[in-house]
Design an enzyme around this catalytic site. Structure first.
Site, mmCIF file in Angstrom:
data_model
loop_
_atom_site.group_PDB
_atom_site.id
_atom_site.type_symbol
_atom_site.label_atom_id
_atom_site.label_comp_id
_atom_site.label_asym_id
_atom_site.label_seq_id
_atom_site.Cartn_x
_atom_site.Cartn_y
_atom_site.Cartn_z
ATOM 1 N N GLU A 199 5.541 -6.540 8.003
ATOM 2 C CA GLU A 199 6.888 -6.684 8.539
ATOM 3 C C GLU A 199 7.052 -5.563 9.573
ATOM 4 O OE1 GLU A 199 10.061 -6.414 5.692
ATOM 5 O OE2 GLU A 199 11.578 -6.609 7.264
ATOM 6 N N ARG B 261 -1.767 -2.173 -5.295
ATOM 7 C CA ARG B 261 -1.520 -1.420 -4.068
ATOM 8 C C ARG B 261 -2.104 -0.024 -4.201
ATOM 9 N NH1 ARG B 261 3.521 -2.399 -2.203
ATOM 10 N NH2 ARG B 261 3.775 -0.500 -1.055
ATOM 11 N N LYS C 75 7.375 2.254 3.543
ATOM 12 C CA LYS C 75 8.007 2.398 4.854
ATOM 13 C C LYS C 75 9.458 2.845 4.738
ATOM 14 C CE LYS C 75 6.530 -1.614 6.081
ATOM 15 N NZ LYS C 75 6.346 -2.898 6.738
HETATM 16 P P1 ATP Z 1 6.254 -0.830 2.332
HETATM 17 O O1 ATP Z 1 6.628 -0.839 0.889
HETATM 18 O O2 ATP Z 1 5.556 0.376 2.787
HETATM 19 O O3 ATP Z 1 7.382 -1.211 3.237
HETATM 20 P P2 ATP Z 1 5.463 -3.459 2.467
HETATM 21 O O4 ATP Z 1 4.647 -4.142 1.463
HETATM 22 O O5 ATP Z 1 6.917 -3.757 2.447
HETATM 23 O O6 ATP Z 1 5.168 -1.945 2.418
HETATM 24 P P3 ATP Z 1 4.540 -5.012 4.610
HETATM 25 O O7 ATP Z 1 4.727 -4.808 6.052
HETATM 26 O O8 ATP Z 1 5.201 -6.166 3.977
HETATM 27 O O9 ATP Z 1 4.968 -3.689 3.931
HETATM 28 O O10 ATP Z 1 3.010 -4.976 4.240
HETATM 29 C C1 ATP Z 1 2.028 -5.752 4.847
HETATM 30 C C2 ATP Z 1 0.909 -5.935 3.878
HETATM 31 O O11 ATP Z 1 0.390 -4.680 3.478
HETATM 32 C C3 ATP Z 1 1.377 -6.653 2.627
HETATM 33 O O12 ATP Z 1 0.463 -7.674 2.329
HETATM 34 C C4 ATP Z 1 1.369 -5.584 1.581
HETATM 35 O O13 ATP Z 1 1.049 -6.130 0.338
HETATM 36 C C5 ATP Z 1 0.298 -4.619 2.091
HETATM 37 N N1 ATP Z 1 0.562 -3.272 1.606
HETATM 38 C C6 ATP Z 1 1.687 -2.546 1.784
HETATM 39 N N2 ATP Z 1 1.597 -1.364 1.143
HETATM 40 C C7 ATP Z 1 0.382 -1.338 0.548
HETATM 41 C C8 ATP Z 1 -0.309 -0.389 -0.272
HETATM 42 N N3 ATP Z 1 0.248 0.780 -0.614
HETATM 43 N N4 ATP Z 1 -1.537 -0.702 -0.708
HETATM 44 C C9 ATP Z 1 -2.111 -1.859 -0.369
HETATM 45 N N5 ATP Z 1 -1.519 -2.797 0.394
HETATM 46 C C10 ATP Z 1 -0.285 -2.552 0.850
HETATM 47 MG MG MG Z 2 7.392 -5.788 2.546
#
Ligand code: ATP
Ligand code: MG
Length: 571
Positions: free
Chosen positions: A46, A272, A282
């Site tokens: 995102e 994760r 984020k």
């Molecule tokens: P954040 O919690 O940091 O905002 P998010 O999952 O909301 O992370 P996205 O932009 O949706 O952020 O993430 C893109 C991809 O990266 C998703 O498939 C998510 O599962 C993966 N991802 C995000 N954080 C991690 C992590 N700590 N370890 C492994 N994969 C991750």
């Molecule tokens: Mg997300």
């Protein structure tokens, strides 16, 4: 302090060692059984912030398996929330994925590319009696959703006639209603044990311009409604995501079952990445930037890829770290030391060695004539003979590290002290004869003699010294600023006490000015990483100006002495 006294070669997990994990096993089995003909994955960020080290795990996994199985990986922006999303983030994400070493080729997509299709499919659900427009105010709707132990309650708008739903939904789209006035919900099961199935919201009214679709829309699909269908549209075979989406899978499957999608993606969840002393979210990283706790998204203390790059971490080290961590199904927390070990291992093989004195102390060689200089040969990288040697100039006055001298040393201190002989790297043996102190009693100069027979660093009579010091000649030293970084948080589990900001490390940055470098360091290109001998790896920062270099400490060297002397010099 960063704990640099950890093993540099942690045992890789079984998954890392074998290069296999449950995701790769599933893909192999699907290919063997003919369930899929080719592999298509995607990385779906995102664009509401910069990518961080956790994303690197997902990127390496998705692009990695696509490459290994001869398939492809799409980069897809899940841009369903125009309020939080910005072009800056879209650009940085692309830059970071490329920097990590991966390429989506032609396959750059956006959930917003599918807004028309998603809208049509929403009408399809309405016509099938599987979606309805709900006028319930947001707060009431939340209350009616129930809890884990209590079922939800049906909205009184749930049985609205199909034609009325269609009419209202179209008027939502036409902009007739203000933000939040109504939503479109799926009609599934308010009593489901899985809260995600309790008539989830599919569309909300949001009068906001979108970075890509501009003012075309004033209703936007929710992430849950857009995500699985985007996968289906792209023909994604293996939709790999993190564990928190496991409970959403039944909902994604429900959509796929009730919509005329062109393909059926399957979702697989992995753990994760979490790292001690580090925040990988984020939302929290945004707060650090907004509150000015760091200088920006690319502050070298930030766990963002942009921050780590600026700090000097090579992309290869991130890939190696992710490989060592492996892919598992159970959540865990990785020791920060493991990350640093991967960085050291990569840089050890590649970084040029240079000499730099961070906290200088003057050393004068009494039996060296005033004005005489000599050129010595220094090795560029003992790990890489092809890197060759370089000339370094030596003279009567040189700078040594303040902590390499002690007037009253403890037993195990093997560096310079009164009467003690040590080696100056690539140069000569010197013996301390006396010290000069300032009015406060602080040693400001060390007076030594050298042995001309020890040129290059060995004594012809075979006598040994126990310490070898790095140094910089006073006559050609270059002054620099050096930024030393420590972890951004004081506790291994930041925020676990309830207040993340209270856990921010007040000493995460120490700026040293008046550091003295050998002249070869004046010309290091921004972003290049070198090893300051005996200190660690340092990267030239873009803040460097001609004649005023700035270096970031990427990571310290392992220093077993640090522990022994810590007490003696007060940490
Ligand atoms: P954040 O919690 O940091 O905002 P998010 O999952 O909301 O992370 P996205 O932009 O949706 O952020 O993430 C893109 C991809 O990266 C998703 O498939 C998510 O599962 C993966 N991802 C995000 N954080 C991690 C992590 N700590 N370890 C492994 N994969 C991750
Ligand atoms: Mg997300």
């Amino acid at each position: 302090m960063v704990d640099t006294d950890r093993p540099t070669d942690p045992t890789p997990t079984a998954a890392g060692e074998a290069g296999r994990d449950f995701i790769r096993d599933i893909i192999q089995a699907d290919l063997d059984a003919g369930r899929v003909r080719g592999v298509i994955t995607r990385f779906p960020p995102e664009p509401n912030g910069y990518l961080h080290i956790g994303h690197a795990k997902s990127i390496c996994l998705n692009f990695g398996v696509a490459t290994e199985f001869g398939g492809r990986c799409n980069l897809r922006f899940d841009d369903t929330n125009p309020v939080k999303e910005e072009q800056e983030f879209i650009d940085s994400i692309q830059q970071d994925v490329h920097w990590l070493g991966f390429d989506w080729g032609e396959h750059l997509y956006h959930a917003s590319d599918y807004f028309d299709t998603l809208y049509r499919w929403a009408e399809h659900l309405i016509r099938a009696g599987l979606a309805y427009v709900d006028d319930t105010p947001a707060e009431e709707m939340r209350a009616m959703r129930g809890t884990l132990s209590e079922p939800g309650r049906n909205s009184r708008w749930r049985e609205r006639p199909i034609e009325e739903n269609l009419d209202l939904f179209r008027r939502m789209r036409a902009g007739e209603f203000p933000n939040g006035a109504r939503v479109l919900r799926a009609k599934i099961d308010m009593a489901s044990g899985n809260i995600n199935l309790r008539d989830p919201v599919l569309y909300r009214i949001l009068h906001a311009a979108h970075p890509r679709t501009g003012d075309a829309w004033c209703i936007y699909p929710t992430y849950d409604y857009a995500h699985g269908q985007s996968d289906a549209i792209e023909g994604v075979t293996h939709s790999i995501c993190t564990l928190e989406f496991e409970d959403h899978r039944p909902l994604y499957d429900w959509f796929v079952e009730h919509l005329p999608v062109p393909a059926v993606p399957h979702q697989y969840e992995f753990a994760r990445l979490n790292i001690t002393y580090t925040v990988l979210s984020k939302r929290f990283l945004t707060t650090l930037v907004r509150e000015g706790r760091v200088s920006g998204w690319d502050d070298p203390r930030m766990p963002t890829l942009a921050g780590q790059r600026r700090r000097g971490v090579p992309a290869a080290a991130l890939r190696e770290f992710v490989r060592r961590v492996g892919v598992a199904k159970a959540n865990s927390v990785v020791d920060l030391a493991m990350y640093e070990a991967a960085i050291r291992d990569v840089l050890n093989a590649t970084a040029a060695r240079r000499m730099a004195v961070l906290r200088p102390l003057r050393l004068v060689i009494e039996n060296w004539e005033e004005g005489r200089t000599e050129t010595l040969e220094a090795v560029n990288n003992p790990e890489d003979s092809a890197a060759g040697t370089r000339p370094v100039s030596f003279g009567r006055e040189i700078w040594i590290e303040r902590e390499d001298f002690m007037e009253h040393p403890p037993n195990r201190f093997h560096r310079l002290s009164p009467g003690r002989e040590v080696r100056l790297r690539y140069a000569y043996f010197v013996t301390c004869r006396s010290v000069v102190k300032d009015a406060a009693g602080e040693v400001v100069e060390v007076r030594c003699t050298y042995d001309p027979a020890t040129r290059g660093g060995d004594a012809p009579d075979g006598r040994k010294v126990r310490g070898t010091l790095h140094w910089v000649a006073a006559h050609d030293a270059v002054a620099a600023e050096v930024r030393l970084y420590n972890q951004l948080f004081v506790r291994p589990d930041p925020g676990a006490g309830g207040d993340l900001m209270a856990d921010v490390n007040p000493n995460s940055l120490e700026v040293l000015s008046g550091c003295l470098l050998e002249p070869a360091l004046a010309g290091v290109a921004a972003g290049e990483v070198v090893q300051f001998e005996r200190q660690g790896y340092f990267c030239s920062d873009p803040d460097s100006a001609p004649g005023a270099p700035v270096f970031n400490r990427t990571v310290g060297l392992r220093d077993s002495w640090a522990k022994v002397v810590a007490g003696a010099r007060g940490g």
